[in-house]
Design a protein around this motif. Structure first.
Motif, PDB file in Angstrom:
ATOM      1  N   ASN A 185       5.326 -42.690 -34.473  1.00 45.91           N
ATOM      2  CA  ASN A 185       4.697 -41.968 -35.271  1.00 45.91           C
ATOM      3  C   ASN A 185       5.488 -41.066 -36.646  1.00 45.91           C
ATOM      4  O   ASN A 185       6.558 -40.850 -36.413  1.00 45.91           O
ATOM      5  CB  ASN A 185       4.606 -40.338 -34.533  1.00 45.91           C
ATOM      6  N   TYR A 188       6.564 -37.289 -36.923  1.00 48.14           N
ATOM      7  CA  TYR A 188       7.321 -36.869 -35.787  1.00 48.14           C
ATOM      8  C   TYR A 188       9.060 -37.704 -35.948  1.00 48.14           C
ATOM      9  O   TYR A 188      10.161 -37.314 -35.748  1.00 48.14           O
ATOM     10  CB  TYR A 188       6.887 -37.873 -34.961  1.00 48.14           C
ATOM     11  N   GLU A 240       5.371 -38.563 -24.883  1.00 47.37           N
ATOM     12  CA  GLU A 240       5.094 -37.562 -24.866  1.00 47.37           C
ATOM     13  C   GLU A 240       4.412 -37.196 -26.773  1.00 47.37           C
ATOM     14  O   GLU A 240       4.091 -36.549 -27.175  1.00 47.37           O
ATOM     15  CB  GLU A 240       5.925 -36.023 -24.688  1.00 47.37           C
ATOM     16  N   PRO A 242       2.480 -37.507 -29.978  1.00 48.81           N
ATOM     17  CA  PRO A 242       1.176 -37.913 -30.070  1.00 48.81           C
ATOM     18  C   PRO A 242       0.888 -39.169 -31.133  1.00 48.81           C
ATOM     19  O   PRO A 242       1.446 -39.491 -31.452  1.00 48.81           O
ATOM     20  CB  PRO A 242       0.506 -37.152 -31.471  1.00 48.81           C
TER      21      PRO A 242
END
Length: 265
Positions: A185, A188, A240, A242
């Motif tokens: 991601n 992130y 965890e 997304p």
């Protein structure tokens, strides 16, 4: 009494005469010795003093003893010309090669094992992006294979750190200021530090005490450095993130123990 006086006079006369003769003899000897000594000294002086050398003789002697002027031989001249023709660069001493210095790391005690520059994004965090998370991974590979993957420019993947199972040894593969490609991601990735742990999600024996201890100390230092809260909201697993399709660190990872160790490290 008269005879006695004559005897005394006679002895006195004899003594005086004897004394006078002795003095006379001594004086005569002294005079003779003095004359002899003076004559000997004069003779020695005459012998030891050299006769003056005529100026013409001195000039002739100096001319004979003059040191001749030495001229360089033909061989010496040729050798000097050959040396002059050699470039100065060949005559100078070459410097010693520079000794490679160890690469810098962000965490003391970590070993620098750089990933390929094709596998991360160069940046200037936290100026370019804030650092808000620590993402926990499990490699699904051995420690050495993981490092080899990060070095392979075709893999397009990397994490900032890798922790070895047996002893908790830490390798830093990407500097913290750069963006590692680990979370799946982009948002992130830009805002997190990724830590890989050697092992497999279904093999809890890889999660050793040494690994937990060293990893918790590393995560604690990162949180303190960037002001990240030391709790499960900001210290998260790869699963965890997304949009992530990974399941690591898996159900055998002891989160309760780990967060406690992070807070006391």
């Amino acid at each position: 009494m008269g005879n006695t006086g004559s005897a005394e006079n006679t002895e006195g006369t004899e003594n005086k005469g004897s004394t006078g003769n002795k003095d006379s003899t001594e004086n005569t000897g002294s005079a003779e010795n003095t004359n002899t000594t003076q004559n000997s000294a004069s003779a020695l002086t005459a012998i030891s003093t050299p006769a003056p050398v005529p100026a013409q003789v001195r000039a002739s002697s100096s001319a004979r003893t003059r040191t001749p002027t030495l001229r360089p031989s033909r061989r010496r001249l040729l050798r000097g010309a050959a040396l002059a023709a050699i470039p100065a660069a060949l005559l100078t001493t070459r410097p010693h090669p520079a000794v490679a210095r160890p690469r810098a790391v962000d965490y003391p005690g970590a070993e620098s094992v750089p990933a390929s520059t094709s596998n991360y994004t160069a940046s200037n965090r936290p100026t370019s992006y804030p650092i808000d998370y620590v993402v926990i991974h499990v490699t699904q590979e051995t420690y050495l294979d993981t490092l080899a993957i990060f070095k392979n420019p075709a893999k397009k993947v990397s994490a900032h750190y890798v922790v070895r199972s047996t002893d908790g040894h830490i390798a830093q593969c990407v500097r913290e200021r750069n963006v590692g490609w680990h979370a799946g991601n982009w948002s992130y990735n830009t805002r997190s530090i990724g830590i890989e742990h050697e092992g497999w999600v279904d093999r809890p024996e890889y999660f050793t005490d040494a690994m937990y201890k060293r990893s918790a100390a590393l995560t604690s230092a990162i949180c303190e450095k960037y002001g990240i809260p030391k709790n499960r909201e900001y210290i998260i697993g790869h699963s965890e993130v997304p949009g992530a399709t990974h399941t690591d660190p898996g159900r055998y990872w002891d989160w309760t123990r780990y967060i406690r160790m992070v807070n006391v490290a």
